[in-house]
Design a protein around this motif. Sequence first.
Motif, short mmCIF file in Angstrom:
data_model
loop_
_atom_site.label_atom_id
_atom_site.label_comp_id
_atom_site.label_asym_id
_atom_site.label_seq_id
_atom_site.Cartn_x
_atom_site.Cartn_y
_atom_site.Cartn_z
N THR A 177 59.43 -13.99 5.02
CA THR A 177 60.43 -14.05 3.77
C THR A 177 61.01 -16.00 4.00
OG1 THR A 177 61.30 -12.19 2.97
CG2 THR A 177 62.39 -14.13 2.08
N PRO A 178 60.33 -16.34 3.32
CA PRO A 178 60.41 -17.98 3.68
C PRO A 178 62.07 -18.62 4.09
CG PRO A 178 59.00 -17.84 1.95
CD PRO A 178 59.76 -16.61 2.40
N GLY A 179 62.28 -19.09 4.47
CA GLY A 179 64.06 -19.54 4.96
C GLY A 179 64.60 -18.63 5.14
N TYR A 180 64.07 -16.76 5.51
CA TYR A 180 65.25 -16.35 6.10
C TYR A 180 65.28 -16.55 7.71
CZ TYR A 180 66.65 -11.24 7.42
OH TYR A 180 67.69 -10.32 7.77
N LYS A 181 66.63 -16.54 8.13
CA LYS A 181 67.24 -16.49 9.39
C LYS A 181 67.62 -14.67 9.96
CE LYS A 181 66.79 -20.70 9.56
NZ LYS A 181 65.87 -21.42 10.24
N ALA A 182 67.39 -14.38 11.55
CA ALA A 182 67.43 -13.52 11.26
C ALA A 182 68.37 -12.87 12.07
CB ALA A 182 66.34 -13.26 13.06
N LYS A 183 69.42 -11.74 12.25
CA LYS A 183 70.57 -10.92 12.01
C LYS A 183 70.63 -10.72 13.58
CE LYS A 183 72.08 -11.56 7.40
NZ LYS A 183 70.81 -12.04 6.96
N ASN A 184 71.56 -10.30 13.99
CA ASN A 184 71.95 -9.70 15.49
C ASN A 184 73.44 -9.07 15.19
OD1 ASN A 184 71.66 -9.05 17.74
ND2 ASN A 184 72.28 -10.30 18.99
#
Length: 130
Positions: free
Chosen positions: A34-41
């Motif tokens: 997904t473009p622009g998606y930032k991974a969560k932690n």
Amino acid sequence: MKLFSNTINTLENALNYSSTKQKVIAQNISNADTPGYKAKNVSFKSELNDAISTVTGKQTNSKHMAIQSSGQAGVTISTDRTTSYNHTGNNVDIDKEMSDLATNQIYYNAMIERISGKFNSLQTVIKGGR
């Protein structure tokens, strides 16, 4: 009198953490393209360490060490917005996510074994050792 020790509450918190981490990892993997998606932690260990550092107990002998009161450990979800691994702005590292998934599964299984052992011990006590 408390029926259950704080151990069961701690194990319950650990299982909640593992469940939340599983959902976040699955979300990261499903959004790997997904473009622009930032991974969560998901963070729990710092919360657990804070809770452990404030544990209380009853001092029945003057030679016992005094310990403090504890609270519930929480789970926090954060997003890493500082990195980008490709031209779309996405920062999901699929290899890291798959590794985290395997580690989380092992952690979950260990917590299930521990809480199952606690309940088996309670069951043995209730049955009078039979």
